[in-house]
Motif scaffolding. Structure first.
Motif, mmCIF file in Angstrom:
data_model
loop_
_atom_site.group_PDB
_atom_site.id
_atom_site.type_symbol
_atom_site.label_atom_id
_atom_site.label_comp_id
_atom_site.label_asym_id
_atom_site.label_seq_id
_atom_site.Cartn_x
_atom_site.Cartn_y
_atom_site.Cartn_z
ATOM 1 N N PRO A 562 109.030 123.125 68.496
ATOM 2 C CA PRO A 562 108.125 122.452 67.561
ATOM 3 C C PRO A 562 107.895 123.302 66.315
ATOM 4 N N ALA A 563 107.498 122.649 65.246
ATOM 5 C CA ALA A 563 107.124 123.367 64.025
ATOM 6 C C ALA A 563 105.730 123.949 64.205
ATOM 7 N N PRO A 564 105.398 125.009 63.500
ATOM 8 C CA PRO A 564 104.051 125.586 63.632
ATOM 9 C C PRO A 564 102.984 124.618 63.131
ATOM 10 N N LYS A 565 101.825 124.697 63.735
ATOM 11 C CA LYS A 565 100.719 123.832 63.337
ATOM 12 C C LYS A 565 100.243 124.242 61.948
ATOM 13 N N LYS A 570 95.726 130.468 58.998
ATOM 14 C CA LYS A 570 96.002 131.389 60.097
ATOM 15 C C LYS A 570 97.114 130.849 60.975
ATOM 16 N N ASP A 571 97.068 129.528 61.259
ATOM 17 C CA ASP A 571 98.091 128.944 62.120
ATOM 18 C C ASP A 571 99.474 129.044 61.490
ATOM 19 N N LEU A 584 107.529 132.819 63.579
ATOM 20 C CA LEU A 584 107.428 131.386 63.316
ATOM 21 C C LEU A 584 108.801 130.728 63.179
ATOM 22 N N ILE A 585 108.827 129.422 63.507
ATOM 23 C CA ILE A 585 110.045 128.627 63.335
ATOM 24 C C ILE A 585 109.665 127.404 62.515
ATOM 25 N N PRO A 586 109.538 127.554 61.217
ATOM 26 C CA PRO A 586 109.097 126.423 60.399
ATOM 27 C C PRO A 586 110.125 125.306 60.365
ATOM 28 N N HIS A 587 109.649 124.124 59.991
ATOM 29 C CA HIS A 587 110.563 122.997 59.806
ATOM 30 C C HIS A 587 111.275 123.113 58.463
ATOM 31 N N GLN A 588 110.492 123.346 57.415
ATOM 32 C CA GLN A 588 111.056 123.507 56.080
ATOM 33 C C GLN A 588 110.417 124.712 55.401
ATOM 34 N N LEU A 589 111.198 125.370 54.576
ATOM 35 C CA LEU A 589 110.679 126.431 53.721
ATOM 36 C C LEU A 589 111.096 126.116 52.294
ATOM 37 N N ARG A 590 110.111 126.002 51.440
ATOM 38 C CA ARG A 590 110.398 125.803 50.019
ATOM 39 C C ARG A 590 110.032 127.080 49.286
ATOM 40 N N GLY A 591 111.031 127.673 48.639
ATOM 41 C CA GLY A 591 110.831 128.944 47.965
ATOM 42 C C GLY A 591 110.717 128.772 46.472
ATOM 43 N N PHE A 592 109.832 129.536 45.876
ATOM 44 C CA PHE A 592 109.595 129.495 44.444
ATOM 45 C C PHE A 592 109.782 130.903 43.908
ATOM 46 N N LEU A 593 110.952 131.156 43.340
ATOM 47 C CA LEU A 593 111.272 132.508 42.915
ATOM 48 C C LEU A 593 110.431 132.939 41.719
ATOM 49 N N ALA A 594 110.067 131.999 40.868
ATOM 50 C CA ALA A 594 109.250 132.346 39.710
ATOM 51 C C ALA A 594 107.898 132.901 40.137
ATOM 52 N N GLU A 595 107.438 132.463 41.327
ATOM 53 C CA GLU A 595 106.151 132.929 41.845
ATOM 54 C C GLU A 595 106.332 133.906 43.008
ATOM 55 N N PHE A 596 107.597 134.144 43.400
ATOM 56 C CA PHE A 596 107.888 134.971 44.571
ATOM 57 C C PHE A 596 107.031 134.535 45.754
#
Length: 670
Positions: A562-565, A570-571, A584-596
């Motif tokens: 399952p994805a993390p709650k 904190k969760d 953690l094993i997230p479902h999606q990760l969206r990265g923003f390099l301009a904001e690191f």
């Protein structure tokens, strides 16, 4: 009388022992320098005949350390006897150099003496091995000691050592060979009465077998110099039978591994004596092995020249060293074998494919397959680390095959292959003359899916991910998606199909869309044809995708994890309850390099999704290529199949039925 000169032991260490030591150090000992048991063996002394002179040349008085010396099930060759010892490995070369070697040696010699005092010969051949293993350079520093007690005055032999046939008949020697082979022991007693020959343990000397010849397996082939083990045996006899020692002990130095066929028995016989009282206190001991320069000092085994990864397991150990160090220093429960055995299919051998493959190799993955239809161009090598300038010449090499070949150059132990294969896409109709070829390509792709565990979607268009999404969902594979913007990226894992889901179903790449994937490649400008991104973004996204896979593989539910709650911050950051030792094993990760900054997102599956809905998967399973061909050729087919077209109609009807009332005040403001 001639003073007896004993031939000291010389160690022979099999290369496989260093391989076993490497495993023991990384998997078991780790930072421990506790002593562990070790077992070697020695055999009757051997000699060879010089073909030119006809003279016999004795070989060394060797103790062998085999590859299984550190295990409990060492296989001792026939006609050989085991010798047990202590093994101690140090963590640094400084600790190895500064070790209190005198204390170690004295401790082992005291153990041998205590065994003698108790009337046992079981510890007479004890030895010590200290080492430092430089696993970065595969150099092993080691030093053996074989404690042996010094007799004062020295032992002497009457009239030098003589052939055994001067004391025993050929029949008796043949019988001794038979009996000693059936009851292998480093020391034994021999009694021959008439035609009957018996052997017994040395501990029985002074009772049933008193005044009979004492025999020892003799590792020295030098006629006048008995082997090292005889020193401690004579010390034992002097301690327990001093009167017999002063009168002379009949000694048979056994060095025949095979019966003599021409009466050429090589065993030697002699009568050993020593003057003086019995040894009541522990005598001084000697026994540190000399190095190749003939000086007392350690030796070094350099196995770097043997590091041919196609032939030797040491190279495989070397590339996985960081992973094993990570496991025993930080994550003892990390299952590296599960990661290493995972077979990965990379759809796309461009910037993302190159970086993903390198990171997979870093995790120990050994099966990596590329699929790509492009060739290496001149703009590729600076951004795609598996390619070089020469790969661009003459029209460019096929990317998939070139990437696979380069992985093997990096590490020949990897099982890598590349296939020049086009993936058909919705919105890109298939001409009638190309249908059969596309059908073959799809069948090939389906076969590759069946042969692999994980599918990485690393292509440069949205619609090219549709067919792999359908195949991955239908076949229950782990599907990982990586997509790039200018300074943003998306990394996600697809959820399983509805019929296999064990809980809340996670979405796929298309679950947020209310339109089917269509042609996004026609009439693009140059900046649209090339993926314009910040140079470091691809490596960040690729590494993130592989790390997500590693975490997923460590979860007991695997693809169903399952994805993390997301009920609180904190969760989202607390990995204690994730079920994976890597966090953690997230479902999606969206990265923003301009904001690191990285943002984890969980997206639910959509029952009208054109990629992973049960409707689409069932249609593919029942209709096969015919269904896929409709999706490629017919605009609106996927919308009609999933019901998205009805959703449009319902939405438009709802908008038409809205009564847009505008107040006078609002109208004035407008």
């Amino acid at each position: 009388m001639t003073i007896i000169q004993f031939t000291p032991f010389s160690s022979l260490v099999e290369p496989n022992f260093w391989h076993a030591l490497t495993n023991l150090k990384i998997d078991v000992l780790r930072l421990s320098d506790e002593s562990v048991p070790i077992t070697g063996y020695y055999s009757p002394g051997r000699s060879i005949v010089d073909r030119e002179t006809g003279n016999e040349i004795p070989l060394g008085c060797n103790i062998n350390i085999p590859g299984d010396a550190l295990t409990n099930d060492i296989q001792v060759p026939a006609h050989s006897v085991p010798a047990s010892g202590l093994f101690k490995n140090y963590n640094t070369i400084e600790e190895f150099k500064e070790a209190d070697k005198t204390a170690l040696f004295n401790g082992l010699s005291q153990e041998i003496w205590d065994s003698i005092a108790k009337g046992s010969t079981a510890s007479l051949n004890r030895f010590l091995l200290i080492t430092f293993a430089d696993l970065k350079k595969y150099k092993y520093f080691y030093w053996f000691s074989f404690p042996a007690f010094v007799s004062k005055p020295a032992w002497e032999v009457e009239d030098d050592w003589k052939p055994a046939r001067t004391e025993f008949s050929d029949e008796t020697l043949t019988e001794i060979h038979k009996l000693s082979s059936s009851r292998p022991s480093p020391f034994f007693l021999v009694r021959a009465i008439g035609e009957k020959t018996e052997i017994a343990s040395v501990e029985e000397y002074g009772s049933f077998f008193k005044d009979v010849p004492l025999s020892s397996v003799h590792p020295s082939a030098t006629p006048s110099n008995p082997g090292w083990p005889l020193r401690n045996l004579l010390t034992y006899l002097r301690h327990h039978h001093p009167s017999d020692v002063s009168q002379g002990l009949r000694i048979l130095c056994w060095r025949d591994s095979e019966p003599s066929h021409n009466d050429q028995w090589k065993s030697r016989f002699g009568i050993a004596k020593v003057n003086g009282d019995a040894t009541k206190e522990k005598p001084a001991a000697v026994g540190w092995e000399k190095n190749v320069q003939g000086k007392l000092g350690p030796r070094m085994a350099d196995l770097a020249p043997m590091m041919d990864p196609t032939r030797h397991v040491l190279a495989d150990q070397a590339v996985d060293l960081n992973l094993k160090l990570m496991r025993w220093r930080i994550l003892p429960s990390l299952d590296l074998d599960k990661i290493a055995s995972t077979k990965c299919l990379l759809l796309g051998a461009g910037t993302l494919g190159c970086y993903v493959s390198r990171t997979l190799m870093g995790w120990g993955v050994r099966k990596i397959t590329f699929v790509d239809s492009a060739r290496v161009s001149f703009s590729n090598p600076v951004r795609q680390p598996l390619f070089e300038f020469e790969d661009c010449l003459n029209g460019g090499k096929p990317k998939a095959a070139c990437a696979a070949e380069r992985l093997k150059k990096i590490f020949p132990g990897v099982d890598s292959a590349g296939y020049n294969l086009s993936i058909p896409m919705p919105g890109h109709p298939i001409p009638p003359q190309s249908v059969e070829q596309v059908k073959k390509d799809v069948a090939h792709l389906e076969k590759l899916f069946d042969e692999h565990d994980v599918i990485f979607l690393l292509m440069d268009s949205r619609e090219s991910r549709w067919l792999p999404t359908v195949l991955g969902a239908a076949k229950g594979k782990i599907v990982l998606n990586a997509a790039l913007g200018f300074d943003t990226f998306l990394v996600m894992r697809h959820g399983v199909r509805a019929s296999l889901s064990k809980g809340t179903r996670l979405g796929c790449y298309y679950c947020n869309d209310i339109v089917a994937p269509a042609d996004s490649l026609t009439d693009r400008t140059l900046d649209q044809m090339c993926t314009v991104t910040r140079p470091g973004l691809a490596s960040i996204a690729s590494s993130t995708a592989v790390e997500l896979l590693a975490s997923l593989l460590q979860h007991p539910d695997g693809v169903h994890a399952p994805a993390p709650k997301a009920t609180s911050s904190k969760d989202q950051t607390d990995s204690q309850d994730s079920g994976s030792v890597l966090g953690l094993i997230p479902h999606q990760l969206r990265g923003f390099l301009a904001e690191f900054r990285n943002m984890p997102i969980t997206g639910a599956a959509y029952d009208r999704c054109t990629g992973c809905s049960e409707t689409v998967i069932t249609a593919y399973e029942t209709q096969g290529f015919d269904m896929l061909l409709k999706a490629f050729n017919e605009t609106g087919y996927l919308e009609a199949l999933t019901g998205l077209d009805k959703l449009y109609s319902e939405g438009e009807a709802a908008l038409e039925n809205v009564d847009w009332e505008i107040d006078d005040d609002e109208e004035g403001e407008l």
